[in-house]
Design an enzyme around this catalytic site. Sequence first.
Site, mmCIF file in Angstrom:
data_model
loop_
_atom_site.group_PDB
_atom_site.id
_atom_site.type_symbol
_atom_site.label_atom_id
_atom_site.label_comp_id
_atom_site.label_asym_id
_atom_site.label_seq_id
_atom_site.Cartn_x
_atom_site.Cartn_y
_atom_site.Cartn_z
ATOM 1 C CG ASP A 236 -0.448 4.597 -2.377
ATOM 2 O OD1 ASP A 236 -0.755 5.101 -1.275
ATOM 3 O OD2 ASP A 236 -0.624 3.406 -2.659
ATOM 4 C CE LYS A 301 -10.712 -7.423 -0.001
ATOM 5 N NZ LYS A 301 -10.494 -8.870 0.003
HETATM 6 C C1 SAM Z 1 -2.236 -3.535 -1.852
HETATM 7 S S1 SAM Z 1 -1.478 -2.004 -1.656
HETATM 8 C C2 SAM Z 1 -0.555 -1.821 -3.135
HETATM 9 C C3 SAM Z 1 0.708 -2.570 -3.140
HETATM 10 C C4 SAM Z 1 1.553 -2.251 -4.350
HETATM 11 N N1 SAM Z 1 0.935 -2.697 -5.593
HETATM 12 C C5 SAM Z 1 2.912 -2.892 -4.247
HETATM 13 O O1 SAM Z 1 3.189 -3.787 -5.027
HETATM 14 O O2 SAM Z 1 3.697 -2.493 -3.382
HETATM 15 C C6 SAM Z 1 -2.790 -0.905 -1.925
HETATM 16 C C7 SAM Z 1 -2.383 0.555 -1.938
HETATM 17 O O3 SAM Z 1 -3.495 1.301 -2.413
HETATM 18 C C8 SAM Z 1 -3.441 2.569 -1.789
HETATM 19 N N2 SAM Z 1 -4.760 3.209 -1.942
HETATM 20 C C9 SAM Z 1 -5.936 2.834 -1.395
HETATM 21 N N3 SAM Z 1 -6.902 3.699 -1.779
HETATM 22 C C10 SAM Z 1 -6.296 4.606 -2.590
HETATM 23 C C11 SAM Z 1 -6.764 5.753 -3.293
HETATM 24 N N4 SAM Z 1 -8.049 6.109 -3.249
HETATM 25 N N5 SAM Z 1 -5.871 6.457 -4.015
HETATM 26 C C12 SAM Z 1 -4.569 6.105 -4.068
HETATM 27 N N6 SAM Z 1 -4.083 5.032 -3.417
HETATM 28 C C13 SAM Z 1 -4.942 4.302 -2.686
HETATM 29 C C14 SAM Z 1 -3.016 2.263 -0.369
HETATM 30 O O4 SAM Z 1 -2.416 3.423 0.222
HETATM 31 C C15 SAM Z 1 -2.032 1.131 -0.569
HETATM 32 O O5 SAM Z 1 -0.707 1.628 -0.592
#
Ligand code: SAM
Length: 350
Positions: A236, A301
């Site tokens: 991330d 989603k």
């Molecule tokens: C819903 S949050 C995740 C929460 C995490 N599972 C937790 O329990 O704390 C979604 C995460 O996906 C990351 N994200 C979105 N697109 C991404 C990508 N292409 N590569 C890596 N991370 C990504 C965002 O930065 C965000 O931190």
Amino acid sequence: MNHLLLYCRPGFEKECAAEIRDVAEAEGIYGYCKLEDNSGYVLYVTHESGAALRLVDEADFSKLIFARQWVACLPVVDEISADDRISPLLEKVAELPPCQSVMVEPADTTDGREMQRFCNSFSSAFSQKLRRSKLLADANPYRLHIFALTGTCFYLGVAPVENSAPWPMGIMRLKFPNAAPSRSTLKLEEAWHWFVPPHEWQHYISGGLKAADLGAAPGGWTWQLVKQNMFVTAVDNGPMAESLMESGQVTHKPEDAFTFQPAKNLDWMVCDIVDKPARVTDLMIRWLVNGWCRETVFNLKLPMKQRYTEVRSCLAMIETALEEAGFKYRMAAKHLYHDREEITCHIRIL
Ligand SMILES: C[S@@+](CC[C@H](N)C(=O)[O-])C[C@H]1O[C@@H](n2cnc3c(N)ncnc32)[C@H](O)[C@@H]1O
């Protein structure tokens, strides 16, 4: 019995109805649904009498995504006097197959929550009465459900203990662990409880396994993996909670999860990225078909429209890809209590 009551998250009645029609048709059972938006339940009425009980006995509850619980029930019982609810309901119980326990439940709505105290106290009074009348016995295969629409209007029915959700209202209540960096942590914990039976935990969710967490920040899911003593590559661009990094079990890769590739094949990959379901589906297929992991929990989603159709199409894409690649696998999906506009999926390569 030709009524099947299904509990779902309010707002997802249409998905729950579309799904039960498909599942029933696959069993050669036909009927129609009665539903009201945001009521938190769906009633499926079969054309053939007795078919609701056959459905809960023969179809596999774990295949349902949007239903939290299912109950083969009698037509609604209403105008029950508040002075004596027990006698008329006892008479109805005589029409049902033998049960081992009873749950009195409201719908998961604002009105329903106001009924919760009544349901709890009526549940213990009615259960005592049933036990004294020798109408409950541990060896019986069904659980009696009384779904309370109001204090005078009920659905009474049964669910097979081995083929239904074991929790009241079909909701697994989990306590938020204060040390976890985000509330999302409960999604992975709930998913594991739904998808991995207790006797499998020791082997499949255990110390020393290697996992990747895609879209990991701030680390709620990674926290669950670390708690099980796994070693985690957290992918991330966002920052991970310091406390997790101090565990020594987490390697943070600030990279794009859609291009990240693990240096070695892993046991687990979990993914909580909010993106188009078809894009996440492709990513999951890439990981599984390349053998980068042998087990995964991920979120899809839900789109604004055609939610059920989209879910089915994503799951079918995964099935086709795994079958073409010659894999044997176990796959399940659930709209978890801790999910909102998403569903959670589990796949294990066998
Ligand atoms: C819903 S949050 C995740 C929460 C995490 N599972 C937790 O329990 O704390 C979604 C995460 O996906 C990351 N994200 C979105 N697109 C991404 C990508 N292409 N590569 C890596 N991370 C990504 C965002 O930065 C965000 O931190």
